[in-house]
Design a protein around this motif. Structure first.
Motif, PDB file in Angstrom:
ATOM      1  N   MET A 103     -13.052  38.229  -5.303  1.00 12.47           N
ATOM      2  CA  MET A 103     -13.874  37.566  -4.282  1.00 12.47           C
ATOM      3  C   MET A 103     -14.848  38.586  -3.675  1.00 12.47           C
ATOM      4  O   MET A 103     -15.994  38.245  -3.369  1.00 12.47           O
ATOM      5  CB  MET A 103     -12.988  36.928  -3.201  1.00 12.47           C
ATOM      6  CG  MET A 103     -13.754  36.047  -2.218  1.00 12.47           C
ATOM      7  SD  MET A 103     -14.612  34.666  -2.993  1.00 12.47           S
ATOM      8  CE  MET A 103     -13.426  33.341  -2.796  1.00 12.47           C
ATOM      9  N   GLU A 144     -20.321  31.615  17.291  1.00 14.67           N
ATOM     10  CA  GLU A 144     -19.939  30.882  16.070  1.00 14.67           C
ATOM     11  C   GLU A 144     -21.093  30.040  15.517  1.00 14.67           C
ATOM     12  O   GLU A 144     -21.004  29.539  14.406  1.00 14.67           O
ATOM     13  CB  GLU A 144     -18.743  29.965  16.339  1.00 14.67           C
ATOM     14  CG  GLU A 144     -17.444  30.705  16.553  1.00 14.67           C
ATOM     15  CD  GLU A 144     -17.025  30.698  18.007  1.00 14.67           C
ATOM     16  OE1 GLU A 144     -17.901  30.577  18.888  1.00 14.67           O
ATOM     17  OE2 GLU A 144     -15.818  30.811  18.266  1.00 14.67           O
ATOM     18  N   TYR A 196     -16.657  33.977  14.099  1.00 19.58           N
ATOM     19  CA  TYR A 196     -15.682  32.950  13.703  1.00 19.58           C
ATOM     20  C   TYR A 196     -14.419  33.636  13.206  1.00 19.58           C
ATOM     21  O   TYR A 196     -14.491  34.492  12.320  1.00 19.58           O
ATOM     22  CB  TYR A 196     -16.300  32.070  12.610  1.00 19.58           C
ATOM     23  CG  TYR A 196     -15.323  31.165  11.901  1.00 19.58           C
ATOM     24  CD1 TYR A 196     -14.648  30.162  12.596  1.00 19.58           C
ATOM     25  CD2 TYR A 196     -15.076  31.300  10.533  1.00 19.58           C
ATOM     26  CE1 TYR A 196     -13.756  29.332  11.939  1.00 19.58           C
ATOM     27  CE2 TYR A 196     -14.193  30.466   9.875  1.00 19.58           C
ATOM     28  CZ  TYR A 196     -13.536  29.494  10.580  1.00 19.58           C
ATOM     29  OH  TYR A 196     -12.650  28.668   9.930  1.00 19.58           O
ATOM     30  N   ASP A 227     -16.488  29.428  -2.055  1.00 20.80           N
ATOM     31  CA  ASP A 227     -15.338  29.560  -1.162  1.00 20.80           C
ATOM     32  C   ASP A 227     -15.164  28.378  -0.204  1.00 20.80           C
ATOM     33  O   ASP A 227     -14.087  27.848  -0.091  1.00 20.80           O
ATOM     34  CB  ASP A 227     -15.385  30.881  -0.384  1.00 20.80           C
ATOM     35  CG  ASP A 227     -16.781  31.252   0.072  1.00 20.80           C
ATOM     36  OD1 ASP A 227     -17.578  30.339   0.344  1.00 20.80           O
ATOM     37  OD2 ASP A 227     -17.082  32.455   0.163  1.00 20.80           O
ATOM     38  N   ASP A 261     -19.327  23.812   4.313  1.00 17.53           N
ATOM     39  CA  ASP A 261     -19.576  23.568   5.736  1.00 17.53           C
ATOM     40  C   ASP A 261     -20.315  22.251   5.884  1.00 17.53           C
ATOM     41  O   ASP A 261     -21.315  22.012   5.206  1.00 17.53           O
ATOM     42  CB  ASP A 261     -20.441  24.688   6.342  1.00 17.53           C
ATOM     43  CG  ASP A 261     -19.656  25.967   6.569  1.00 17.53           C
ATOM     44  OD1 ASP A 261     -18.457  25.985   6.245  1.00 17.53           O
ATOM     45  OD2 ASP A 261     -20.247  26.939   7.060  1.00 17.53           O
ATOM     46  N   GLU A 293     -22.457  20.221   8.553  1.00 20.10           N
ATOM     47  CA  GLU A 293     -23.143  20.373   9.839  1.00 20.10           C
ATOM     48  C   GLU A 293     -23.759  19.051  10.227  1.00 20.10           C
ATOM     49  O   GLU A 293     -24.469  18.440   9.438  1.00 20.10           O
ATOM     50  CB  GLU A 293     -24.237  21.428   9.730  1.00 20.10           C
ATOM     51  CG  GLU A 293     -23.703  22.794   9.410  1.00 20.10           C
ATOM     52  CD  GLU A 293     -24.734  23.874   9.655  1.00 20.10           C
ATOM     53  OE1 GLU A 293     -25.277  23.941  10.765  1.00 20.10           O
ATOM     54  OE2 GLU A 293     -24.998  24.638   8.721  1.00 20.10           O
ATOM     55  N   SER A 345     -11.446  23.399   9.306  1.00 27.34           N
ATOM     56  CA  SER A 345     -11.445  24.054  10.614  1.00 27.34           C
ATOM     57  C   SER A 345     -12.836  23.967  11.226  1.00 27.34           C
ATOM     58  O   SER A 345     -13.837  23.851  10.516  1.00 27.34           O
ATOM     59  CB  SER A 345     -11.017  25.521  10.483  1.00 27.34           C
ATOM     60  OG  SER A 345     -11.844  26.172   9.566  1.00 27.34           O
ATOM     61  N   VAL A 400     -15.869  25.519  12.886  1.00 25.16           N
ATOM     62  CA  VAL A 400     -16.507  26.840  13.027  1.00 25.16           C
ATOM     63  C   VAL A 400     -17.291  26.887  14.341  1.00 25.16           C
ATOM     64  O   VAL A 400     -17.218  27.847  15.083  1.00 25.16           O
ATOM     65  CB  VAL A 400     -17.436  27.130  11.828  1.00 25.16           C
ATOM     66  CG1 VAL A 400     -18.093  28.493  11.989  1.00 25.16           C
ATOM     67  CG2 VAL A 400     -16.665  27.066  10.526  1.00 25.16           C
ATOM     68  N   PHE A 401     -18.038  25.832  14.593  1.00 23.64           N
ATOM     69  CA  PHE A 401     -18.869  25.809  15.808  1.00 23.64           C
ATOM     70  C   PHE A 401     -18.893  24.400  16.382  1.00 23.64           C
ATOM     71  O   PHE A 401     -18.983  23.421  15.640  1.00 23.64           O
ATOM     72  CB  PHE A 401     -20.298  26.250  15.473  1.00 23.64           C
ATOM     73  CG  PHE A 401     -21.272  26.054  16.607  1.00 23.64           C
ATOM     74  CD1 PHE A 401     -21.182  26.815  17.759  1.00 23.64           C
ATOM     75  CD2 PHE A 401     -22.275  25.101  16.520  1.00 23.64           C
ATOM     76  CE1 PHE A 401     -22.064  26.620  18.812  1.00 23.64           C
ATOM     77  CE2 PHE A 401     -23.175  24.907  17.564  1.00 23.64           C
ATOM     78  CZ  PHE A 401     -23.063  25.678  18.707  1.00 23.64           C
ATOM     79  N   ARG A 408     -20.203  22.256  13.326  1.00 23.95           N
ATOM     80  CA  ARG A 408     -20.171  22.836  11.978  1.00 23.95           C
ATOM     81  C   ARG A 408     -18.696  22.928  11.627  1.00 23.95           C
ATOM     82  O   ARG A 408     -17.929  23.635  12.281  1.00 23.95           O
ATOM     83  CB  ARG A 408     -20.817  24.217  11.985  1.00 23.95           C
ATOM     84  CG  ARG A 408     -20.808  24.935  10.645  1.00 23.95           C
ATOM     85  CD  ARG A 408     -21.540  26.253  10.828  1.00 23.95           C
ATOM     86  NE  ARG A 408     -21.431  27.125   9.701  1.00 23.95           N
ATOM     87  CZ  ARG A 408     -21.390  28.443   9.778  1.00 23.95           C
ATOM     88  NH1 ARG A 408     -21.451  29.030  10.971  1.00 23.95           N
ATOM     89  NH2 ARG A 408     -21.308  29.174   8.710  1.00 23.95           N
ATOM     90  N   ARG A 435     -15.681  23.344   8.609  1.00 18.40           N
ATOM     91  CA  ARG A 435     -15.525  24.006   7.309  1.00 18.40           C
ATOM     92  C   ARG A 435     -14.276  23.554   6.586  1.00 18.40           C
ATOM     93  O   ARG A 435     -13.200  23.443   7.188  1.00 18.40           O
ATOM     94  CB  ARG A 435     -15.460  25.523   7.524  1.00 18.40           C
ATOM     95  CG  ARG A 435     -15.178  26.311   6.252  1.00 18.40           C
ATOM     96  CD  ARG A 435     -15.404  27.784   6.443  1.00 18.40           C
ATOM     97  NE  ARG A 435     -16.807  28.055   6.776  1.00 18.40           N
ATOM     98  CZ  ARG A 435     -17.269  29.256   7.082  1.00 18.40           C
ATOM     99  NH1 ARG A 435     -16.446  30.288   7.122  1.00 18.40           N
ATOM    100  NH2 ARG A 435     -18.535  29.435   7.364  1.00 18.40           N
ATOM    101  N   TYR A 479     -12.189  24.898   3.407  1.00 14.09           N
ATOM    102  CA  TYR A 479     -12.088  25.953   2.388  1.00 14.09           C
ATOM    103  C   TYR A 479     -11.667  25.341   1.052  1.00 14.09           C
ATOM    104  O   TYR A 479     -10.689  24.589   0.990  1.00 14.09           O
ATOM    105  CB  TYR A 479     -11.069  27.020   2.805  1.00 14.09           C
ATOM    106  CG  TYR A 479     -11.635  27.992   3.808  1.00 14.09           C
ATOM    107  CD1 TYR A 479     -12.470  29.027   3.400  1.00 14.09           C
ATOM    108  CD2 TYR A 479     -11.357  27.856   5.162  1.00 14.09           C
ATOM    109  CE1 TYR A 479     -13.014  29.905   4.323  1.00 14.09           C
ATOM    110  CE2 TYR A 479     -11.890  28.726   6.098  1.00 14.09           C
ATOM    111  CZ  TYR A 479     -12.721  29.752   5.663  1.00 14.09           C
ATOM    112  OH  TYR A 479     -13.264  30.617   6.569  1.00 14.09           O
TER     113      TYR A 479
END
Lengths: 605, 79
Positions: free
Chosen positions: A273, A484, A517, B10, B13, B15, B43, B45-46, B57, B59, B61
């Motif tokens: 990664m 964030e 974050y 990965d 996001d 938004e 989760s 983020v913002f 925002r 996310r 994963y």
């Protein structure tokens, strides 16, 4: 001129917009072609007539507005065919409203969308294939220490530093540590290809390690959440890299020569990664990458061997892991392996040097006051590490992250300058790395109440007034100003990058837009965000400067005075190591605590 | 996992702007939205709620470090 001269009609098929065509006209004129530029708002019929009247070879049409675009362009092509022009004249179309697919569908010879270069249009006119510039070839590795001679402008500080650095060199004479011994054994391992000798050397190495590392050398056991990568995984990496390397056409972030080189930091725990993120950052213009190792690695005596992945933050340092990373990098990418805060400092620099890193990071004051390592241990280790850095001609930055613990800038800078002088005496090339951020000191004292510019500028002014040395702002710039929100975060990074550039520093480390974050790993997209923002900011400011207020000069003087006072107190104390324990370079009240890792491990030879 | 999501390096996001009365409500809607879109590991983020609603925002994963990344192992996905 490399091809036959062409007569080109440039016509904006648009009510107002013709800037793109004007730029292309200029390029064609410079290339020696004859050009006729029609004003905006001509009808298709008028353009066709002008082409016939002037007997042109090529027509370049532009269209910015999307309204009725297909209908208007279709009508233009129909007219060109009806008039007989289409058979003998090449017709290209470009502009914001144009997609190459639409142009082909309508029957144009070429369609140039947003982002088309003048060179591309000229190639079309000249009937040759457009070969995109290999931007990767333009990127070269930069030595940010190259133009500095380390002359001290502040002779008082130079004298104090000389006294302290001489005392340190004298202090470490006849002393060794498990870290130094391991590095010596590792060196012998590099020189040997005799299996029996290597087995013996591994036994000797393990004797200087903590139990957790001893277990690896005894029976191959690794700590929890780490494992060896499989041969299938390594083969997959090889295939992945072959494909990605062939596709790399990196952006260049800098708009002018004096924009600093831009570093990103990686350390996801997984070398694959890491490499995927590194290649992403390289593609979006990062000039350098910094290896972050796990925090437990810094507090553990000894290194594992092999290709190791780790499920938590920080990528494990082994020769093999570092080699994987090194082999993945573009030739122009600067690569730093940090060695600044732990029990493996000499061996880290040795491994970095052997693998071919460009830079390392060493600071006794930060590592022992904010990094958790015993001051005496790190002082002895750091001298050995700096000698390796000098031997491998690997410049090292002297980071001042103890400021994040609450140590005021002048004390952190005093520590940085001591290690800098030590580096110079040992033949290395140190780089000053001031924090360029919203530090606890200014939060408490209010120097950034009005703006984030003055105190950061004061730091750079202070350092530049002391000596002629490279400055690499860290790490990351704008730390504790980002939120964030990725837009705010990227903007804050870009503004700090612009300020650093305006102050003519040599390098910066930037965060991703995920800097604030903490809910999970940094995403690749968040890395692209701040790189794009930084590039845009460099483009915006060019050679224009950010002007700090008069406070910056006042605070710069205060920082220099504070550095002098701190250095005087260290000289008066007589022992640098003792000064660290006593808090002269950052006290417990300020948030700096002498580390305990490795305490009592320094031995007299 | 869909073929398209396998190509995400990965994380995804999302938004958007949610019409809601409070930050708490926005948080609930955000996670519910991600779950409905098929992201179990989501989760925030913002998030910022003001006046008419919340800028968010969120996310999901797809891969975290150490996972088996399909874009890495699958040759077709690398091409």
């Amino acid at each position: 001129m490399t091809s036959q001269k062409k007569k080109v009609l440039l016509a904006p098929l648009d009510p107002v917009h013709d800037i793109g065509l004007k730029m292309i006209k200029r390029g064609l004129d410079l290339a020696g072609h004859d050009t006729i530029l029609l004003p905006p708002d001509y009808s298709p019929e008028e353009i066709i007539k002008a082409a016939i009247d002037n007997n042109v070879d090529v027509i370049l049409i532009s269209r910015t507005l999307g309204y009725r675009v297909a209908e208007i362009l279709g009508s233009f092509i129909d007219l060109a065919e009806a008039s007989g022009l289409r058979e003998r004249v090449k017709i290209g179309i470009g502009g914001m409203a144009i997609k190459p697919e639409l142009a082909a569908e309508l029957g144009f010879d070429a369609g140039f969308g947003p982002g088309t270069t003048v060179e591309e249009a000229i190639a079309f006119v000249e009937g040759r294939e457009y070969i995109e510039e290999d931007r990767g070839a333009r990127k070269t590795k930069k030595d940010i220490t190259e133009k500095y001679d380390y002359t001290f402008k502040n002779k008082r500080i130079e004298k104090l530093l000389n006294t302290i650095a001489d005392e340190i060199i004298e202090y470490v004479k006849g002393k060794t540590t498990p870290g130094i011994e391991r590095a010596k054994i590792r060196e012998k391992m590099f020189e040997s290809d005799d299996e029996a000798e290597l087995r013996q050397l591994r036994k000797e190495y393990a004797a200087f390690c903590d139990d957790i590392v001893k277990a690896y050398y005894a029976n191959g056991a690794l700590k929890e959440k780490t494992r060896q990568l499989t041969s299938e995984e390594l083969q997959a990496l090889k295939s992945y890299l072959e494909k990605v390397k062939a596709k790399m056409k990196p952006l260049i972030l800098q708009h002018i020569d004096t924009n600093p080189v831009v570093f990103i930091q990686y350390g996801t725990g997984c070398p694959f990664m890491d490499i995927a993120h590194i290649k992403t950052c390289e593609a979006w213009g990062a000039d350098g990458v910094v290896h972050f190792d796990p925090s437990w690695g810094a507090r553990t005596e000894g290194f594992y061997e092999g290709f190791i992945t780790h499920e938590e933050d920080g990528s494990v340092i082994t020769y093999e892991n570092l080699k994987l990373i090194k082999d993945a990098l573009m030739p122009s990418t600067l690569w730093q392996v940090r060695a600044h805060r732990g029990l493996n400092t000499p061996e880290t620099v040795l491994l970095a040097g052997k693998v071919g890193a460009d830079l390392t990071k060493i600071n006794i004051a930060y590592g022992s006051l904010g990094g958790g390592t015993d001051p005496e241990r790190l002082t002895v280790d750091a001298v050995a590490a700096i000698k390796y850095a000098a031997r491998f001609k690997m410049p090292f930055d002297v980071v001042t992250n103890e400021e994040l613990c609450g140590v005021p800038a002048h004390k952190a800078f005093a520590g940085m300058l001591i290690v800098t002088m030590l580096g110079l005496k040992l033949g290395a090339r140190p780089i000053l790395q001031p924090l360029f951020c919203y530090s606890p000191e200014v939060m408490i004292s209010g120097q950034m109440k009005d703006n984030y510019i003055d105190f950061n500028a004061a730091k750079i002014f202070a350092l530049k007034s002391i000596l002629n040395a490279p400055i690499w702002c860290g790490a990351p710039i704008g730390f504790l100003t980002q939120t964030e929100d990725r837009v705010q975060s990227s903007l804050s990074t870009a503004l700090h990058a612009s300020l650093a550039s305006s102050l003519e520093v040599d390098g910066i480390s930037i965060a991703s837009a995920d800097e604030a974050y903490s809910g999970g790993p940094i995403s690749a997209a968040a890395r692209v965000d701040t790189l794009r923002a930084t590039q845009s900011a460099f483009r915006f400011f060019g050679h224009a400067k950010i002007i700090p207020t008069e406070n910056s000069e006042i605070w710069a003087s205060q920082i220099v005075e504070g550095i002098e006072r701190t250095l005087e107190s260290v000289v008066k104390n007589g022992s640098f190591v003792d000064a660290l324990y006593k808090g002269l370079l950052g006290s417990r009240e300020e948030g700096a605590y002498p580390g305990r890792a490795g305490r009592g491990t320094v031995k007299n030879i | 996992m869909s073929k398209a999501l396998e190509k995400v390096m990965d994380a995804v996001d999302i938004e958007t702007f949610l019409v809601c009365d409070s930050e708490e409500e926005a948080k609930k809607i955000s996670i519910q939205m991600m779950n409905e879109l098929g992201f179990s590991d989501a989760s925030i983020v913002f998030i910022q709620h003001l006046g008419p609603g919340a800028r968010v925002r969120v996310r999901g994963y797809i891969y975290k470090p150490g996972d088996r990344y399909n874009w890495f192992y699958n040759k077709k996905n690398n091409s």
